[in-house]
Enzyme design. Structure first.
Site, PDB file in Angstrom:
ATOM      1  N   HIS A 165      -6.299   3.282   0.462  1.00 37.83           N
ATOM      2  CA  HIS A 165      -5.985   3.613   1.861  1.00 37.83           C
ATOM      3  C   HIS A 165      -6.720   4.918   2.116  1.00 37.83           C
ATOM      4  O   HIS A 165      -6.455   5.909   1.411  1.00 37.83           O
ATOM      5  CB  HIS A 165      -4.461   3.755   2.017  1.00 37.83           C
ATOM      6  CG  HIS A 165      -3.971   4.103   3.398  1.00 37.83           C
ATOM      7  ND1 HIS A 165      -2.994   3.380   4.058  1.00 37.83           N
ATOM      8  CD2 HIS A 165      -4.295   5.129   4.234  1.00 37.83           C
ATOM      9  CE1 HIS A 165      -2.742   3.931   5.234  1.00 37.83           C
ATOM     10  NE2 HIS A 165      -3.524   5.007   5.368  1.00 37.83           N
TER      11      HIS A 165
ATOM     12  N   CYS B  66       0.854  -1.189   0.000  1.00 41.15           N
ATOM     13  CA  CYS B  66       0.000   0.000   0.000  1.00 41.15           C
ATOM     14  C   CYS B  66       0.891   1.240   0.000  1.00 41.15           C
ATOM     15  O   CYS B  66       1.691   1.441   0.928  1.00 41.15           O
ATOM     16  CB  CYS B  66      -0.909  -0.001   1.225  1.00 41.15           C
ATOM     17  SG  CYS B  66      -1.781   1.549   1.455  1.00 41.15           S
TER      18      CYS B  66
ATOM     19  N   HIS C 189      -8.172   8.355   2.594  1.00 39.74           N
ATOM     20  CA  HIS C 189      -7.494   9.658   2.555  1.00 39.74           C
ATOM     21  C   HIS C 189      -8.505  10.742   2.253  1.00 39.74           C
ATOM     22  O   HIS C 189      -9.504  10.511   1.577  1.00 39.74           O
ATOM     23  CB  HIS C 189      -6.365   9.657   1.525  1.00 39.74           C
ATOM     24  CG  HIS C 189      -6.779   9.247   0.146  1.00 39.74           C
ATOM     25  ND1 HIS C 189      -6.941   7.930  -0.216  1.00 39.74           N
ATOM     26  CD2 HIS C 189      -7.093   9.975  -0.951  1.00 39.74           C
ATOM     27  CE1 HIS C 189      -7.307   7.860  -1.474  1.00 39.74           C
ATOM     28  NE2 HIS C 189      -7.434   9.078  -1.958  1.00 39.74           N
TER      29      HIS C 189
ATOM     30  N   CYS D 210       0.571   3.449   3.114  1.00 36.52           N
ATOM     31  CA  CYS D 210       1.229   2.840   4.284  1.00 36.52           C
ATOM     32  C   CYS D 210       2.733   3.070   4.194  1.00 36.52           C
ATOM     33  O   CYS D 210       3.384   3.362   5.212  1.00 36.52           O
ATOM     34  CB  CYS D 210       0.939   1.343   4.357  1.00 36.52           C
ATOM     35  SG  CYS D 210      -0.669   0.939   5.073  1.00 36.52           S
TER      36      CYS D 210
HETATM   37  P1  AMP Z   1      -7.963   9.048  -5.000  1.00 41.34           P
HETATM   38  O1  AMP Z   1      -8.114   9.102  -6.497  1.00 41.34           O
HETATM   39  O2  AMP Z   1      -9.050   9.727  -4.249  1.00 41.34           O
HETATM   40  O3  AMP Z   1      -7.707   7.634  -4.531  1.00 41.34           O
HETATM   41  O4  AMP Z   1      -6.671   9.917  -4.691  1.00 41.34           O
HETATM   42  C1  AMP Z   1      -5.369   9.412  -4.713  1.00 41.34           C
HETATM   43  C2  AMP Z   1      -4.461  10.602  -4.792  1.00 41.34           C
HETATM   44  O5  AMP Z   1      -3.161  10.199  -4.415  1.00 41.34           O
HETATM   45  C3  AMP Z   1      -4.353  11.237  -6.190  1.00 41.34           C
HETATM   46  O6  AMP Z   1      -4.759  12.589  -6.137  1.00 41.34           O
HETATM   47  C4  AMP Z   1      -2.871  11.077  -6.513  1.00 41.34           C
HETATM   48  O7  AMP Z   1      -2.357  12.188  -7.238  1.00 41.34           O
HETATM   49  C5  AMP Z   1      -2.236  10.953  -5.143  1.00 41.34           C
HETATM   50  N1  AMP Z   1      -0.987  10.246  -5.070  1.00 41.34           N
HETATM   51  C6  AMP Z   1      -0.691   9.028  -5.601  1.00 41.34           C
HETATM   52  N2  AMP Z   1       0.570   8.683  -5.291  1.00 41.34           N
HETATM   53  C7  AMP Z   1       1.090   9.682  -4.539  1.00 41.34           C
HETATM   54  C8  AMP Z   1       2.363   9.922  -3.912  1.00 41.34           C
HETATM   55  N3  AMP Z   1       3.359   9.037  -3.993  1.00 41.34           N
HETATM   56  N4  AMP Z   1       2.530  11.076  -3.233  1.00 41.34           N
HETATM   57  C9  AMP Z   1       1.534  11.978  -3.145  1.00 41.34           C
HETATM   58  N5  AMP Z   1       0.314  11.817  -3.705  1.00 41.34           N
HETATM   59  C10 AMP Z   1       0.094  10.691  -4.393  1.00 41.34           C
HETATM   60 ZN    ZN Z   2      -2.339   1.497   3.587  1.00 45.29          ZN
END
Ligand code: AMP
Ligand code: ZN
Length: 113
Positions: A97, A3, A99, A6
């Site tokens: 995860h 993940c 958020h 995580c």
């Molecule tokens: P969701 O589409 O609601 O699941 O949002 C996931 C978010 O995580 C997206 O806006 C991505 O741009 C962001 N994301 C994915 N990988 C990373 C990372 N390594 N660091 C920061 N943000 C990330």
């Molecule tokens: Zn996680």
């Protein structure tokens, strides 16, 4: 567990942190959808809103207590912001995860489409 959030919470993948305590972490989204785009996550792995229950909802309450402080620090507290939690495929969730997106710095459209 494979993940990405995580791993970010464990410091195994770098992130641009803006807030951290023992329960939660906040960092800049890697692909910002607005001038300010912060993600706030529980350190504990909770897959999505479907998995919030009476044993873990305290972390969600804590996230909502901290978000206004983050928003103020990011300079969007007064003009306003949007908190988004995507759940599942139709909700647009891409990272499994829990958020919370904190979006601001421009006038956000509603409904999002
Ligand atoms: P969701 O589409 O609601 O699941 O949002 C996931 C978010 O995580 C997206 O806006 C991505 O741009 C962001 N994301 C994915 N990988 C990373 C990372 N390594 N660091 C920061 N943000 C990330
Ligand atoms: Zn996680």
């Amino acid at each position: 567990m494979d993940c990405i959030f995580c791993k970010i919470a464990a410091g195994e993948i770098p992130s641009k942190k803006v807030y951290e305590d023992d329960m939660i972490l906040a960092f800049h989204d890697i692909s910002p959808a607005s001038p300010v785009h912060i993600l706030v996550i529980p350190k504990e792995h909770i897959p999505c809103a479907n998995n919030i229950n009476s044993n873990n909802s305290n972390v969600v309450a804590h996230i909502y207590e901290v978000i206004p402080k983050i928003a103020k620090e990011q300079g969007i507290g007064e003009k306003g912001y949007r908190i988004v939690n995507n759940c599942g495929e139709d909700g647009g969730q891409t990272v499994g995860h829990l958020h919370f997106h904190v979006l601001g710095g421009r006038n956000l459209k509603w409904p999002p489409g």
